[in-house]
Motif scaffolding. Structure first.
Motif: not given
Length: 335
Positions: A231-236, A284-285, A289-292
């Motif tokens: 869940k990188p978007l939620r985390a970062f 947030a950026i 990147v982590a989501d990709l």
């Protein structure tokens, strides 16, 4: 033919291993073949030799102690290589009741589950202290939230795994596989069930975990890593948004004071707010990147699962050809 392999990660379990092996079932309903696998994780008391003396079918030896997660991974790899259709993991100290393995395996044999967790009844288990019960409940609740599944005893090591699930799970932690495995399985939409199991009183402190505080710390780190991985978007992005919001407060304070002609002497609010706003944006950026990266990892894991399935088909084809060749040779010899 359905093969079950019962694997036992061990660290200096030479004394308790014979009793544990004696309690394991030799026959399980719905299974045609039962075999045992011992992973000796750098023992210094001759655990591997004891396993061989007691007729264990497969023994994996680590020259040095590599930890529970590594021992679990080694066991799963060996079990899959030996053709296991179901793998059951249990402990070498006799904590779990061997007769309950049949209950663990049944949902997989019936096609109702990919993974089955043995629920030790933490809330009412007389072998657990009140503090341990509380920690287990809290930890299981966090794992349920992260995995999106209902598992009342998330850190139970007594569990059964289908071959397909074992091929799709990739343990990345160096400490304990239990929570990492469940979070992965939940995010991959595997069918996870729990069944009640019996436990025995601990005869000694765990040799796999040095202390309760270390266990809590390492398990927390494992869960945090799994959350940021899946869940990188939620985390970062969530963290970045919070930092940016905090940064807006001193900025708004400065703008209010400046608008009222009192901006002098409050430049610190502008600097701090601007720095936090930039930091929040960068975090947030990082989440994007982590989501990709997570999407790319998902593709790699899917390809790995297909590769493993292809290896199974090739192995089955080679076994069939070998059997046919031996049959033809026997026919020619008889003729």
């Amino acid at each position: 033919m359905t093969k079950l392999i019962i694997q036992i990660p061990c660290l200096n379990e030479a004394e308790s291993l014979p009793e544990t092996l004696a309690a394991l079932p030799r026959r399980v309903e719905g299974v045609d073949q039962v075999e045992f696998l011992v992973i000796d994780d750098g023992s210094t008391d001759g655990t591997a030799q004891v396993a061989r003396q007691w007729g264990v079918h497969h023994v994996v030896v680590h020259r040095r102690n590599r930890g529970l997660a590594a021992a679990f991974r080694s066991g799963i790899d060996r079990a899959l290589a030996e053709g296991a259709d179901i793998v059951v993991n249990t402990d070498g100290d006799g904590q779990y009741e061997g007769a309950d393995i049949a209950a663990l395996v049944a949902p997989i044999v019936e096609g109702r589950a990919d993974i089955v967790i043995g629920d030790r009844g933490v809330a009412e288990n007389a072998h657990f202290s009140p503090a341990k019960r509380l920690m287990q409940r809290i930890g299981s609740g966090v794992v349920q939230s992260l995995a999106g599944t209902q598992v009342s005893d998330a850190v139970s090591g007594f569990r059964a795994i289908s071959r397909d699930a074992a091929q799709r799970i990739n343990i990345t932690t160096e400490f304990s596989y239990t929570t990492d495995m469940l979070i992965q399985a939940g995010r991959k939409k595997m069918a996870i069930l729990t069944v009640p199991v019996r436990t025995h009183a601990a005869v000694r402190p765990s040799r796999l975990f040095k202390s309760i505080p270390r266990f809590i710390t390492q398990t927390g780190i494992t869960m945090a890593r799994a959350f940021t991985a899946y869940k990188p978007l939620r985390a970062f992005v969530g963290t970045g948004a919070l930092i940016a919001f905090i940064g807006l407060l001193p900025l708004l304070r400065f703008l209010w004071l400046y608008a009222n002609g009192d901006g002098d002497g409050h430049v610190q609010s502008l600097v701090i707010g601007g720095a936090l706003l930039v930091l929040g944006t960068l975090v947030a950026i990082m989440g994007m990147v982590a989501d990709l990266v997570a999407a790319n990892r998902k593709l790699i894991e899917e390809n790995l699962a297909r590769t493993r399935a292809l290896e199974d088909r090739i192995a089955a084809l080679q076994a069939g050809q070998s059997a046919q060749s031996q049959g033809n040779k026997a026919s020619r010899t008889a003729a």
